[in-house]
Design a protein around this motif. Structure first.
Motif, short mmCIF file in Angstrom:
data_model
loop_
_atom_site.label_atom_id
_atom_site.label_comp_id
_atom_site.label_asym_id
_atom_site.label_seq_id
_atom_site.Cartn_x
_atom_site.Cartn_y
_atom_site.Cartn_z
N GLY A 1 -3.13 6.30 5.92
CA GLY A 1 -3.06 5.83 7.31
C GLY A 1 -3.48 6.91 8.28
O GLY A 1 -3.22 8.10 8.06
N ASP B 1 -3.00 -4.42 6.62
CA ASP B 1 -2.56 -3.09 7.03
C ASP B 1 -1.04 -3.01 7.04
O ASP B 1 -0.44 -2.03 6.56
CB ASP B 1 -3.12 -2.75 8.40
CG ASP B 1 -3.32 -1.26 8.61
OD1 ASP B 1 -2.33 -0.53 8.64
OD2 ASP B 1 -4.48 -0.83 8.72
N ARG C 1 -0.27 4.10 1.85
CA ARG C 1 0.30 4.56 3.12
C ARG C 1 -0.10 6.00 3.43
O ARG C 1 -0.07 6.43 4.58
CB ARG C 1 1.82 4.43 3.10
CG ARG C 1 2.54 5.33 2.10
CD ARG C 1 4.03 5.06 2.10
NE ARG C 1 4.76 5.96 1.20
CZ ARG C 1 6.08 5.92 1.03
NH1 ARG C 1 6.81 5.02 1.68
NH2 ARG C 1 6.68 6.77 0.22
N GLY D 1 0.54 -0.68 4.24
CA GLY D 1 1.04 0.51 4.92
C GLY D 1 2.41 0.95 4.43
O GLY D 1 2.83 2.07 4.71
N CYS E 1 -4.06 2.22 7.71
CA CYS E 1 -4.51 2.69 6.40
C CYS E 1 -5.59 1.77 5.83
O CYS E 1 -6.33 2.17 4.93
CB CYS E 1 -3.34 2.78 5.43
SG CYS E 1 -2.47 1.24 5.15
#
Length: 263
Positions: free
Chosen positions: A250, A237, A247, A241, A215
């Motif tokens: 992603g 990340d 999130r 995430g 993400c």
């Protein structure tokens, strides 16, 4: 009245022609390593028992993550539609001195080939290649024991659309290129995580972890990644995430869901 013949359904994607390419362009790259780090972090955070557990990796490809679980004491059964992928998985396990049960078959054949249920079922980066991805969730659910775990990773609709927009495809961010579907490794059926979560709940699963993977990495310019270094990118990340709304951007989503008593 003359009837027009119906178009036969497209077969699900087989990666025999891309097995070696996947090794070079995905699993040996920073983004591939980030994927493995994220999956392992989720298993660690939820304390999923692995020693002595029976794990079925459906569409397991080269078995990179299954190998990590095997190194923690899990017994791995891996299936894939691609014979070339299975060969690579077998070679990896053999090189590590670990046993692997493998079988060439499609996800749709798992109930026949593997009639038993498992402590953990893995299905990573498979659904987005199926022509009827949501229908496969029922098949996956049936292979999980009561109290067992489903580890589901899939190509994220929101991440796909955001990437398309950032690349200037403002006229049709949700569309996909059929040529890449047939000749490349770009998934063509990104999934809405809210829809997948709802389907899992209906199948008797309780979602325990929702993570967005890549993400940060995929939306950061390469020059910036080079300047701050991959460890910093990966750390960000892994942190963001797990947080809303990040999130949802992603490129992939990882769900860990547990099967309830009433499933």
């Amino acid at each position: 009245m003359k009837q027009t013949p119906s178009t036969p359904p497209r077969p699900d994607r087989n990666f025999d022609d891309l097995a070696e390419r996947f090794s070079r362009t995905i699993y040996a790259t920073a983004r591939g390593q980030l994927r493995l780090q994220a999956l392992q972090a989720d298993f660690n955070d939820l304390n999923i028992p692995l020693a002595g557990s029976q794990v079925l990796d459906i569409g397991g490809g080269q078995g990179q993550f299954s190998l990590l679980l095997a190194q923690q004491g899990a017994h791995i059964t891996l299936c894939d539609i691609s014979a070339e992928m299975l060969t690579l998985a077998t070679d990896q396990f053999a090189a590590a001195g670990l046993s692997l049960t493998s079988q060439q078959c499609a996800l749709q054949d798992c109930a026949r080939v593997f009639p038993q249920q498992y402590d953990v079922v893995l299905n990573h980066a498979v659904l987005e290649w199926l022509e009827q991805p949501l229908e496969a969730l029922t098949l996956l659910a049936q292979r999980v024991k009561t109290g067992g775990w489903l580890s589901l990773m899939f190509y994220n609709l929101h991440g796909h659309q955001w990437r398309q927009l950032m690349n200037g495809r403002t006229h049709s961010p949700g569309s996909a290129n059929p040529h890449l579907r047939d000749h490349g490794n770009a998934p063509q059926h990104p999934l809405d995580p809210d829809v997948v979560q709802q389907q899992l709940q209906q199948l008797g699963f309780e979602l325990q972890r929702w993570r967005g993977i890549r993400c940060v990495h995929d939306h950061m310019h390469q020059k910036i990644r080079d300047r701050i270094g991959q460890p910093a990118v990966s750390a960000a990340d892994l942190e963001f995430g797990l947080l809303e709304p990040y999130r949802r951007f992603g490129r992939y989503v990882h769900f860990l869901a547990r099967k309830g008593e009433q499933a």
